[in-house]
Design a protein around this motif. Sequence first.
Motif, PDB file in Angstrom:
ATOM      1  N   GLU A   1      -4.071  14.854  -6.542  1.00 30.74           N
ATOM      2  CA  GLU A   1      -3.296  15.992  -6.059  1.00 30.74           C
ATOM      3  C   GLU A   1      -3.756  16.463  -4.697  1.00 30.74           C
ATOM      4  OE1 GLU A   1      -3.255  19.427  -8.536  1.00 30.74           O
ATOM      5  OE2 GLU A   1      -2.456  18.262 -10.197  1.00 30.74           O
TER       6      GLU A   1
ATOM      7  N   PRO B   1      -4.693  16.720  -0.723  1.00 32.43           N
ATOM      8  CA  PRO B   1      -3.908  16.330   0.445  1.00 32.43           C
ATOM      9  C   PRO B   1      -4.218  14.899   0.922  1.00 32.43           C
ATOM     10  CG  PRO B   1      -4.759  18.543   0.729  1.00 32.43           C
ATOM     11  CD  PRO B   1      -5.344  18.031  -0.543  1.00 32.43           C
ATOM     12  N   PHE B   2      -5.494  14.462   0.807  1.00 31.51           N
ATOM     13  CA  PHE B   2      -5.776  13.121   1.323  1.00 31.51           C
ATOM     14  C   PHE B   2      -5.055  12.057   0.519  1.00 31.51           C
ATOM     15  CE2 PHE B   2      -9.312  13.755  -1.678  1.00 31.51           C
ATOM     16  CZ  PHE B   2      -9.204  12.606  -2.432  1.00 31.51           C
TER      17      PHE B   2
ATOM     18  N   VAL C   1      -2.025  12.510  -0.671  1.00 28.03           N
ATOM     19  CA  VAL C   1      -0.680  12.541  -0.100  1.00 28.03           C
ATOM     20  C   VAL C   1      -0.655  11.731   1.195  1.00 28.03           C
ATOM     21  CG1 VAL C   1       1.132  14.018   0.822  1.00 28.03           C
ATOM     22  CG2 VAL C   1      -0.240  14.805  -1.103  1.00 28.03           C
ATOM     23  N   THR C   2      -1.693  11.948   2.035  1.00 28.01           N
ATOM     24  CA  THR C   2      -1.776  11.189   3.285  1.00 28.01           C
ATOM     25  C   THR C   2      -1.809   9.693   3.004  1.00 28.01           C
ATOM     26  OG1 THR C   2      -3.081  13.010   4.154  1.00 28.01           O
ATOM     27  CG2 THR C   2      -3.024  11.016   5.452  1.00 28.01           C
ATOM     28  N   ALA C   3      -2.604   9.312   2.004  1.00 33.08           N
ATOM     29  CA  ALA C   3      -2.729   7.885   1.679  1.00 33.08           C
ATOM     30  C   ALA C   3      -1.381   7.323   1.227  1.00 33.08           C
ATOM     31  CB  ALA C   3      -3.785   7.685   0.599  1.00 33.08           C
ATOM     32  N   ARG C   4      -0.667   8.075   0.400  1.00 34.72           N
ATOM     33  CA  ARG C   4       0.652   7.626  -0.037  1.00 34.72           C
ATOM     34  C   ARG C   4       1.584   7.508   1.164  1.00 34.72           C
ATOM     35  NH1 ARG C   4       0.234  11.825  -4.056  1.00 34.72           N
ATOM     36  NH2 ARG C   4      -0.882  10.882  -5.786  1.00 34.72           N
ATOM     37  N   ALA C   5       1.449   8.471   2.085  1.00 30.46           N
ATOM     38  CA  ALA C   5       2.329   8.478   3.244  1.00 30.46           C
ATOM     39  C   ALA C   5       2.057   7.295   4.170  1.00 30.46           C
ATOM     40  CB  ALA C   5       2.167   9.783   4.020  1.00 30.46           C
ATOM     41  N   ARG C   6       0.944   6.585   3.929  1.00 32.51           N
ATOM     42  CA  ARG C   6       0.672   5.375   4.718  1.00 32.51           C
ATOM     43  C   ARG C   6       1.357   4.168   4.115  1.00 32.51           C
ATOM     44  NH1 ARG C   6      -5.423   6.851   4.601  1.00 32.51           N
ATOM     45  NH2 ARG C   6      -5.378   8.427   6.216  1.00 32.51           N
ATOM     46  N   GLY C   7       1.965   4.346   2.940  1.00 33.27           N
ATOM     47  CA  GLY C   7       2.641   3.229   2.299  1.00 33.27           C
ATOM     48  C   GLY C   7       1.787   2.532   1.259  1.00 33.27           C
ATOM     49  N   LEU C   8       0.688   3.158   0.843  1.00 32.96           N
ATOM     50  CA  LEU C   8      -0.158   2.547  -0.192  1.00 32.96           C
ATOM     51  C   LEU C   8       0.520   2.613  -1.556  1.00 32.96           C
ATOM     52  CD1 LEU C   8      -2.552   2.396   1.760  1.00 32.96           C
ATOM     53  CD2 LEU C   8      -3.964   3.422  -0.003  1.00 32.96           C
ATOM     54  N   ARG C   9       0.264   1.585  -2.368  1.00 27.32           N
ATOM     55  CA  ARG C   9       0.730   1.620  -3.743  1.00 27.32           C
ATOM     56  C   ARG C   9      -0.051   2.680  -4.511  1.00 27.32           C
ATOM     57  NH1 ARG C   9       3.114  -3.188  -5.378  1.00 27.32           N
ATOM     58  NH2 ARG C   9       3.163  -4.629  -3.635  1.00 27.32           N
TER      59      ARG C   9
ATOM     60  N   ARG D   1      -8.683   2.937  -4.352  1.00 24.53           N
ATOM     61  CA  ARG D   1      -9.353   2.984  -3.053  1.00 24.53           C
ATOM     62  C   ARG D   1      -9.759   4.402  -2.661  1.00 24.53           C
ATOM     63  NH1 ARG D   1      -8.638  -1.382   0.417  1.00 24.53           N
ATOM     64  NH2 ARG D   1      -8.654  -0.002   2.207  1.00 24.53           N
ATOM     65  N   HIS D   2      -9.056   5.404  -3.151  1.00 21.44           N
ATOM     66  CA  HIS D   2      -9.373   6.785  -2.752  1.00 21.44           C
ATOM     67  C   HIS D   2      -9.852   7.641  -3.916  1.00 21.44           C
ATOM     68  CE1 HIS D   2      -7.789   6.583   1.384  1.00 21.44           C
ATOM     69  NE2 HIS D   2      -6.958   5.699   0.871  1.00 21.44           N
TER      70      HIS D   2
END
Lengths: 299, 514, 284
Positions: free
Chosen positions: A194, A196-197, A199-207, A214-215
């Motif tokens: 939940e 923000p990081f 969200v950022t990771a998802r916004a990079r196109g990560l599965r 990874r995070h």
Amino acid sequence: MITAVLRRVGAGVLVLWAAASAAYLALLAAPGSTVDAIIGDGADTPGIRAQIIDEWHLDRPALVQYLDFLWRAAHGDLGRSYLLQRPVSAVIGSQLVPTLKLAVAAAVFGLVLALVFAIFARRLTSVIGLVLVSTPPFLIGIVLLSVFSFTLGWFPVSGDRSFAALVLPAITMGLPIAGTLAQVLREGLDRALEEPFAVTARARGLRERAVLTRHALKHALLPAVTMLSWSFGVLIGGTVIIEQVFGRPGLGQVTVQAVNSSDLPVVLAVVILAAAVFVVINTVTDLAYLLIDPRLRRS
Amino acid sequence: MTPPLVRVEDLTITFHLPRRTVEAVRGVSFTIEPGECVAIVGESGSGKSVTARSLVGLAGPGARVDAATLEVDGQDARRFAPRDWRRLRGGFAGLVLQDALVSLDPLRTVGAEIAEVLRVHSSRSRSERTREALRLLDEVHVPEPERRAGQYPHQLSGGLRQRALIASALAGGPKLLIADEPTTALDATVQAQILKLLAERRSLGDTLLLISHDLAVVSRLADRVLVMKDGRLVESGTTKRLLSGADHPYTRKLIAAASGRRRESTAEPGPVVAEATALRKVYGDRAVVRDVGVTIRRGEIVGLVGESGSGKTTVAQLLFGLVEPTSGQVRFEGQRFSGVPERARRPLRRRLQFIAQDPLSAFDPRWTVRRIVAEALPRGESVTPVLERVGLGGDVLDRYPRQLSGGQRQRVAIARAIAPRPSLIICDEPVSALDVSVQEQVLDLLAGIRERDGTALLFISHDLGVVRDLADRVLVMQDGQVVEQGTSQAVFEQPQHEYTRRLLAAVPTLEVSA
Amino acid sequence: MTIALTGPRAVRLRSLRPARPGVVVAVLFLLVALLAAAWPSLFAGDPLRADPLHVLGAPSGSHWFGTDQLGRDVFARVVHGARHSLSIGVSATLIAVGTGILLGLLAGLGHRVADEALSRSFDALSAFPLVLLALLFIAIAGTGTTSLIVAIGIALVPHFARVVRAQTFVVRRAAYVTHAVAFGATRPRLVLRHVLPNVLGPIPVLAVIGLGEAILLAAGLSFLGMGPQPPSPEWGAMISEGRGYLHIAWWASVLPGLVVTATIISLTVVGRFFQRRFEGRELA
């Protein structure tokens, strides 16, 4: 860095000192004279009494007795079991290996199972965890024993002669740990996913799976490491019961026998040993924290 | 003519929560053309963030997105599978969130975070990715990229962190950069730098979608502004048109709030209420407050401004007698207030009150509004008149603080502070957590209290605009020292100190053409 | 932030919260268990009556849980055992909670030196195996029900003391306590009006969850023979006695074990339900 290490060592010594002192106080608090307490249910002859008074310096002032006890404990001399007629360190040393084997096997099994649950079956973890944590471990042991040893005959009923004999006890002890650990991991993962990081990771196109492994996983490991170190305490305590159920040799058996026959020197030694294990585990935990979280590495 | 990057018609986003359904966005339509900068402005709960995030399929779990048209990069996104969205994220659109301390993974190095985008969206080798990450850091003007790439977010300053976050959003070479409150957590001077960087990206031809609660920030960058309220689009148009003549009353209210309004007073300063001389506070080997002196008179509003870490909150704690000064002295109503036991302060306590930024934590969670205010009142006095003075009705009396809105809570906090009829109220960032339209009301309330009761206020804020609207005199703090002080007019119109000038230049202002 | 973040959190809370029917079942089960402890003859006959003709009989209409190695009705023994097991658990928990509150407040409100000493010991002790702590006490005080209760109580003290201390620190530093200072509140007044109510609020709920832990520990220790002595029915002891006949009569051991599990699960479910409610009220 050096002060941090020194502080760590100092704290460890402090805990050991506290445990040894508590054990010594317990001895003094025992009903009857100290000599009676040390003899326990062992043979009671004037010769043995004299030997005890000599060994524990019971004819000297109380402070000297105490300091002498600490001095001997610091050198690994934990006294003598007059019931078993052997030095306590020998009694414990001979039983240490089977218990450690069991504890490590159970911890590894518990950790692996917890990771599997938390990553692949997140929805189920809270229910499974609740059941595993709430079931008396000896009940799990009894059920496993009756199914796999008595009915199916896959594993030996008792003893510690083969690897097969280790399987059921390790599972029995590992399950409650897996239950707790999986819950902690899962809550950690949920929280991290939940942030923000994430969200950022998802916004990079990560599965989603990659965001998780990874995070989020690293963040979830922090509370889990604390939990794992706590579960070593549970493990050490658990051996007391599990070794009974599976008829395994080990520290647990020694402890139960010592408690039943009031063999105090052995009980006290077990307590001090457990404190030592606690100190080691705690140090390892702190190091693991530093390894995982760079924010803690500042000076 | 190139097609728009984004075309949205009748967008509705609904959240299905355990016990209720929330319509976060209702019937919103807009387009984003290549090369333009579009801003969505709104207060908390307006649905601006969700709208922006839905463009990359990240409206959030439990969200149901419906639209007549949802075209992203020329494709119909309504039928997108997760893998279609993933292809767009990072590649078509980069996302920059509010606070890089938590928006970058705190357990990974900045370089690894930037390189991760390249791993997903290109087939470059590891060493090429590292080199590209360094180039990107350089592009957003992070000095010493080699050193910075190996550091963790907490080791970077707020400004550098935010630059690194922007670099990671740019790494996939996106056509659209979505920036969600990109400067909100930053100090004014840093905020100005980041805005400059975003302006630079725009002049390089990047398309920007900017989300903000702050109309002034947005007006510096945006070609067009969409104003949202309660999930609806209330008005949209070019920035110039909105500022020169908005149609919707809500937009006009936002503009009025952002451009500020000076509250003049007829109250004459009376005798000295509180006086601090040569205050110094040292924690460990760090002097947080150095040689600060301040005098506050009856009926006066004194502003104390500074950026985070300037020591202004410590000054408040020293004046309030929560923290003992290392040296120096505080006097209150002519009596010693520092260096004396709490017992000596107690008779004066009710004459000195405090209003904090976060009113929720300032109330005992188990107490109702009635009990909270009654505790502050002289024995036997009724609660209702005080609540009426702060604009609250009897309906809040038996509610718990958590059941109130942010604005209502701050009103209760003010009611509690004025109830014992103090001679001085210390206000530490009292409006920073509030939406702009609510901020205005609270400022009016505070101005009215000074006007009617002659209560002195020490008003502490990082927001120069707010201080300018309210304070008679201003003290500017930097690194624990007062670097400039004077009347509001003097400080704001003819700043003497270089730092004050820098602060003032950094404040985003709204230039409303008549 | 906006709804994008509040949404998932709310969803998560729901997924963690025990399902409502589960809570109802748990409450019902606990009520029955309490009733059984208070008035066992309401549910079953004599737990000590041996029927030599029906030794190790399988569960049936007349013996719901079967019979044990002496032909005693296992169900009757489980019902009567509720009194032993629950009263041991409750008494031990009361000791732990009472002492824990006292020591926790002492650490949380007392002098820094006292706090340092106390909280260090809580930390070390709470990481220490509960079973070993209890066994140490039993080794000195001897076996028996009273000794068992005190042993478990002492073993659980550090847990409660830690919670109370931590909570005290949170409340002491809370902004609302600072504000009470602004109204000239004296220290005793602060403690009585703000600190104590906010610190002790969550304790009953924690005690319910702690009760589960106490019952689990009690079962383990009586399994080792450290509890009430035969022939009195106690859950842990019953599991232990039935163990020898596991391969021919699993019910004598496993069924009492399942009752223990069900009790602990119910306590945890109910405890967590109220805990969530409590937290939800604080957050919402």
